[in-house]
Write a protein that holds these residues in place. Structure first.
Motif, PDB file in Angstrom:
ATOM      1  N   LYS A  52       0.830  -1.213   0.000  1.00  0.00           N
ATOM      2  CA  LYS A  52       0.000   0.000   0.000  1.00  0.00           C
ATOM      3  C   LYS A  52       0.857   1.252   0.000  1.00  0.00           C
ATOM      4  O   LYS A  52       0.534   2.232  -0.676  1.00  0.00           O
ATOM      5  N   GLN A  53       1.963   1.241   0.744  1.00  0.00           N
ATOM      6  CA  GLN A  53       2.862   2.394   0.748  1.00  0.00           C
ATOM      7  C   GLN A  53       3.405   2.658  -0.643  1.00  0.00           C
ATOM      8  O   GLN A  53       3.448   3.801  -1.092  1.00  0.00           O
ATOM      9  N   LEU A  54       3.819   1.605  -1.324  1.00  0.00           N
ATOM     10  CA  LEU A  54       4.334   1.761  -2.670  1.00  0.00           C
ATOM     11  C   LEU A  54       3.256   2.303  -3.604  1.00  0.00           C
ATOM     12  O   LEU A  54       3.498   3.234  -4.376  1.00  0.00           O
ATOM     13  N   PHE A  55       2.055   1.751  -3.521  1.00  0.00           N
ATOM     14  CA  PHE A  55       0.964   2.171  -4.393  1.00  0.00           C
ATOM     15  C   PHE A  55       0.642   3.652  -4.187  1.00  0.00           C
ATOM     16  O   PHE A  55       0.559   4.423  -5.147  1.00  0.00           O
ATOM     17  N   TYR A  56       0.461   4.067  -2.933  1.00  0.00           N
ATOM     18  CA  TYR A  56       0.076   5.450  -2.675  1.00  0.00           C
ATOM     19  C   TYR A  56       1.227   6.425  -2.897  1.00  0.00           C
ATOM     20  O   TYR A  56       1.000   7.585  -3.242  1.00  0.00           O
ATOM     21  N   THR A  57       2.456   5.969  -2.733  1.00  0.00           N
ATOM     22  CA  THR A  57       3.596   6.815  -3.075  1.00  0.00           C
ATOM     23  C   THR A  57       3.629   7.074  -4.572  1.00  0.00           C
ATOM     24  O   THR A  57       3.841   8.203  -5.019  1.00  0.00           O
ATOM     25  N   ARG A  58       3.413   6.018  -5.351  1.00  0.00           N
ATOM     26  CA  ARG A  58       3.346   6.186  -6.804  1.00  0.00           C
ATOM     27  C   ARG A  58       2.171   7.073  -7.201  1.00  0.00           C
ATOM     28  O   ARG A  58       2.268   7.886  -8.099  1.00  0.00           O
ATOM     29  N   LEU A  59       1.042   6.900  -6.525  1.00  0.00           N
ATOM     30  CA  LEU A  59      -0.136   7.699  -6.804  1.00  0.00           C
ATOM     31  C   LEU A  59       0.126   9.170  -6.496  1.00  0.00           C
ATOM     32  O   LEU A  59      -0.301  10.055  -7.245  1.00  0.00           O
ATOM     33  N   ALA A  60       0.854   9.441  -5.422  1.00  0.00           N
ATOM     34  CA  ALA A  60       1.178  10.821  -5.054  1.00  0.00           C
ATOM     35  C   ALA A  60       2.145  11.465  -6.031  1.00  0.00           C
ATOM     36  O   ALA A  60       2.199  12.691  -6.148  1.00  0.00           O
ATOM     37  N   SER A  61       2.899  10.654  -6.775  1.00  0.00           N
ATOM     38  CA  SER A  61       3.850  11.220  -7.731  1.00  0.00           C
ATOM     39  C   SER A  61       3.208  11.565  -9.073  1.00  0.00           C
ATOM     40  O   SER A  61       3.855  12.157  -9.928  1.00  0.00           O
ATOM     41  N   LEU A  62       1.941  11.219  -9.265  1.00  0.00           N
ATOM     42  CA  LEU A  62       1.275  11.487 -10.545  1.00  0.00           C
ATOM     43  C   LEU A  62       1.186  12.968 -10.911  1.00  0.00           C
ATOM     44  O   LEU A  62       1.422  13.315 -12.072  1.00  0.00           O
ATOM     45  N   PRO A  63       0.853  13.877  -9.997  1.00  0.00           N
ATOM     46  CA  PRO A  63       0.792  15.286 -10.401  1.00  0.00           C
ATOM     47  C   PRO A  63       2.120  15.812 -10.947  1.00  0.00           C
ATOM     48  O   PRO A  63       2.143  16.549 -11.944  1.00  0.00           O
ATOM     49  N   GLY A  64       3.220  15.432 -10.331  1.00  0.00           N
ATOM     50  CA  GLY A  64       4.532  15.854 -10.839  1.00  0.00           C
ATOM     51  C   GLY A  64       4.823  15.268 -12.211  1.00  0.00           C
ATOM     52  O   GLY A  64       5.357  15.950 -13.089  1.00  0.00           O
ATOM     53  N   ARG A  65       4.447  14.024 -12.415  1.00  0.00           N
ATOM     54  CA  ARG A  65       4.639  13.391 -13.711  1.00  0.00           C
ATOM     55  C   ARG A  65       3.761  14.051 -14.767  1.00  0.00           C
ATOM     56  O   ARG A  65       4.158  14.220 -15.918  1.00  0.00           O
ATOM     57  N   TYR A  66       2.543  14.422 -14.373  1.00  0.00           N
ATOM     58  CA  TYR A  66       1.608  15.080 -15.275  1.00  0.00           C
ATOM     59  C   TYR A  66       2.180  16.412 -15.746  1.00  0.00           C
ATOM     60  O   TYR A  66       2.151  16.734 -16.939  1.00  0.00           O
ATOM     61  N   GLU A  67       2.720  17.176 -14.803  1.00  0.00           N
ATOM     62  CA  GLU A  67       3.339  18.460 -15.172  1.00  0.00           C
ATOM     63  C   GLU A  67       4.531  18.248 -16.097  1.00  0.00           C
ATOM     64  O   GLU A  67       4.694  18.979 -17.085  1.00  0.00           O
ATOM     65  N   SER A  68       5.371  17.282 -15.792  1.00  0.00           N
ATOM     66  CA  SER A  68       6.533  17.003 -16.643  1.00  0.00           C
ATOM     67  C   SER A  68       6.097  16.604 -18.043  1.00  0.00           C
ATOM     68  O   SER A  68       6.714  17.011 -19.036  1.00  0.00           O
ATOM     69  N   PHE A  69       5.039  15.810 -18.132  1.00  0.00           N
ATOM     70  CA  PHE A  69       4.527  15.387 -19.440  1.00  0.00           C
ATOM     71  C   PHE A  69       4.109  16.593 -20.267  1.00  0.00           C
ATOM     72  O   PHE A  69       4.469  16.699 -21.442  1.00  0.00           O
ATOM     73  N   TRP A  70       3.363  17.510 -19.662  1.00  0.00           N
ATOM     74  CA  TRP A  70       2.902  18.664 -20.426  1.00  0.00           C
ATOM     75  C   TRP A  70       4.048  19.609 -20.774  1.00  0.00           C
ATOM     76  O   TRP A  70       4.014  20.274 -21.820  1.00  0.00           O
ATOM     77  N   LYS A  71       5.074  19.685 -19.945  1.00  0.00           N
ATOM     78  CA  LYS A  71       6.260  20.476 -20.293  1.00  0.00           C
ATOM     79  C   LYS A  71       6.949  19.881 -21.520  1.00  0.00           C
ATOM     80  O   LYS A  71       7.383  20.607 -22.412  1.00  0.00           O
ATOM     81  N   GLU A  72       7.049  18.552 -21.556  1.00  0.00           N
ATOM     82  CA  GLU A  72       7.645  17.891 -22.718  1.00  0.00           C
ATOM     83  C   GLU A  72       6.819  18.140 -23.975  1.00  0.00           C
ATOM     84  O   GLU A  72       7.366  18.384 -25.050  1.00  0.00           O
ATOM     85  N   ILE A  73       5.499  18.079 -23.850  1.00  0.00           N
ATOM     86  CA  ILE A  73       4.620  18.334 -24.997  1.00  0.00           C
ATOM     87  C   ILE A  73       4.806  19.760 -25.499  1.00  0.00           C
ATOM     88  O   ILE A  73       4.890  19.995 -26.710  1.00  0.00           O
ATOM     89  N   GLU A  74       4.875  20.717 -24.599  1.00  0.00           N
ATOM     90  CA  GLU A  74       5.094  22.109 -24.998  1.00  0.00           C
ATOM     91  C   GLU A  74       6.442  22.277 -25.694  1.00  0.00           C
ATOM     92  O   GLU A  74       6.562  23.017 -26.672  1.00  0.00           O
ATOM     93  N   PHE A  75       7.461  21.576 -25.205  1.00  0.00           N
ATOM     94  CA  PHE A  75       8.784  21.630 -25.835  1.00  0.00           C
ATOM     95  C   PHE A  75       8.726  21.088 -27.262  1.00  0.00           C
ATOM     96  O   PHE A  75       9.274  21.689 -28.187  1.00  0.00           O
ATOM     97  N   VAL A  76       8.038  19.965 -27.446  1.00  0.00           N
ATOM     98  CA  VAL A  76       7.911  19.382 -28.782  1.00  0.00           C
ATOM     99  C   VAL A  76       7.125  20.305 -29.691  1.00  0.00           C
ATOM    100  O   VAL A  76       7.482  20.497 -30.865  1.00  0.00           O
ATOM    101  N   LYS A  77       6.069  20.917 -29.174  1.00  0.00           N
ATOM    102  CA  LYS A  77       5.281  21.860 -29.973  1.00  0.00           C
ATOM    103  C   LYS A  77       6.127  23.038 -30.431  1.00  0.00           C
ATOM    104  O   LYS A  77       6.027  23.477 -31.584  1.00  0.00           O
ATOM    105  N   SER A  78       6.956  23.546 -29.514  1.00  0.00           N
ATOM    106  CA  SER A  78       7.813  24.677 -29.890  1.00  0.00           C
ATOM    107  C   SER A  78       8.847  24.261 -30.933  1.00  0.00           C
ATOM    108  O   SER A  78       9.171  25.048 -31.833  1.00  0.00           O
TER     109      SER A  78
END
Length: 122
Positions: A52-78
C-alpha cells in the motif's frame, strides 16, 4: 560450430563452479549491505502495508509526472513550430526514436501472436 558449442559448455561449467563456490558468500554480503531494507517482521500484514505504501507513493507522484509530461509536450510543440531552426542531428534522433517505437510495436505484435509473423501457427 561444434567447437564454439564446446567452448560455451566449458565457460558455463566454470561459471557454475564459481557460483557454487562463492555464491553463498556473495548472498550473505549482499544481505548485510542492505540490512536497512529488510523488514524485521516478514508477515503478510507487513507485506500488505509495504504494498500500500508503494501504491500510494506512486499515486502521489502522478501530479509531478503530469506536469513534466505537459512540459515535454510544450517543448515538442515549440520545436515543431520552429522546425526551420532544427539541426540535422535533432531530426535524425527524432526519426530514430520514431523508428524504435514502431519496431517495438511490431515486436510486441509478433510476441502477442505467439511469435508468428502471420498469426497462424503451423
Amino acid at each position: 560450430m561444434a567447437s564454439l558449442w564446446r567452448q560455451l559448455q566449458q565457460k558455463s561449467s566454470v561459471a557454475s563452479h564459481f557460483i557454487a563456490k562463492h555464491g553463498s558468500a556473495y548472498y550473505k554480503q549482499l544481505l548485510d549491505q542492505n540490512q536497512q531494507y529488510i523488514a524485521k517482521e516478514p508477515t503478510v500484514e507487513k507485506c500488505q502495508e509495504l504494498s500500500k505504501q508503494l501504491f500510494y507513493t506512486r499515486l502521489a507522484s502522478l501530479p509531478g509526472r503530469y506536469e513534466s509530461f505537459w512540459k515535454e509536450i510544450e517543448f515538442v510543440k515549440s520545436k515543431i513550430k520552429n522546425r526551420q531552426d532544427l539541426k540535422i542531428e535533432e531530426v535524425g534522433v527524432a526519426f530514430l526514436f520514431a523508428g524504435e517505437c514502431y519496431a517495438w510495436y511490431c515486436v510486441g505484435e509478433i510476441v502477442g501472436r505467439g511469435f508468428t509473423i502471420t498469426g497462424y501457427k503451423v
